[in-house]
Design a protein around this motif. Structure first.
Motif, PDB file in Angstrom:
ATOM      1  N   ASP A 126      48.628  43.863  42.030  1.00 25.69           N
ATOM      2  CA  ASP A 126      47.424  43.507  41.273  1.00 25.69           C
ATOM      3  C   ASP A 126      46.222  43.491  42.216  1.00 25.69           C
ATOM      4  N   CYS A 127      45.141  44.078  41.787  1.00 23.67           N
ATOM      5  CA  CYS A 127      43.957  44.195  42.626  1.00 23.67           C
ATOM      6  C   CYS A 127      42.981  43.052  42.310  1.00 23.67           C
ATOM      7  N   ILE A 130      39.554  44.246  40.820  1.00 22.77           N
ATOM      8  CA  ILE A 130      39.621  44.614  39.397  1.00 22.77           C
ATOM      9  C   ILE A 130      39.701  43.355  38.549  1.00 22.77           C
ATOM     10  N   GLU A 131      40.483  42.404  38.973  1.00 19.41           N
ATOM     11  CA  GLU A 131      40.614  41.144  38.230  1.00 19.41           C
ATOM     12  C   GLU A 131      39.282  40.400  38.181  1.00 19.41           C
ATOM     13  N   LEU A 133      36.260  41.669  38.482  1.00 17.27           N
ATOM     14  CA  LEU A 133      35.302  42.424  37.659  1.00 17.27           C
ATOM     15  C   LEU A 133      35.644  42.354  36.173  1.00 17.27           C
ATOM     16  N   SER A 134      36.896  42.132  35.866  1.00 19.88           N
ATOM     17  CA  SER A 134      37.340  42.066  34.474  1.00 19.88           C
ATOM     18  C   SER A 134      37.136  40.689  33.853  1.00 19.88           C
ATOM     19  N   SER A 135      37.011  39.666  34.677  1.00 18.81           N
ATOM     20  CA  SER A 135      36.924  38.316  34.130  1.00 18.81           C
ATOM     21  C   SER A 135      35.497  37.872  33.901  1.00 18.81           C
TER      22      SER A 135
END
Length: 135
Positions: A126-127, A130-131, A133-135
């Motif tokens: 898991d990156c 990315i996490e 930026l997604s939250s």
């Protein structure tokens, strides 16, 4: 040494001033430059004064002045009653805006570096970037 032409087509003006032809049209629509004269065939003819004005506007934009600020500067620059104090005040206000942007950019830099550091420390699939930026 070549002499500067007294009149320009839009394409010539674009090349001379370092802006795109569409930008010149935009400046016309915004009222930053006056509508040019036209030939009998309907082609636009720009003057040397127009060329100087477009170059002035380009340089203002390169320094980050907004279109509203550029409008104010052009009114001052092309007015016989120019006041250096007014130009100085407008420029001083702009510096405050630039300093605010620099502060914001430094904050973004710190956040991005922190995200990269989290990614460097993570060996899971898991990156964290990315996490985040997604939250």
């Amino acid at each position: 040494m070549a002499t500067k032409p007294k009149t320009f087509s839009r394409g010539q003006l674009a090349k001379h001033s370092g802006v795109k032809a569409e930008t010149i049209r935009y400046y016309e629509s915004c009222g930053l430059i006056k509508p040019p004269l036209r030939t009998s065939g309907g082609h636009r003819i720009y003057s040397a004064d127009d060329a100087n004005r477009v170059t002035f506007i380009r340089r203002c934009r390169e320094l980050g002045f907004s279109l509203k600020e550029v409008n104010g500067l052009t009114e001052l620059a092309y007015n016989d009653d120019i006041s250096c104090t007014q130009v100085r005040e407008l420029t001083s206000d702009h510096i405050v805006d630039v300093q605010g942007k620099i502060k914001d950019l430094k904050k973004m830099e710190r956040v991005l570096k922190s995200m990269i550091n989290q990614c460097d420390e993570n060996t899971s699939p898991d990156c964290p970037i990315i996490e985040a930026l997604s939250s």
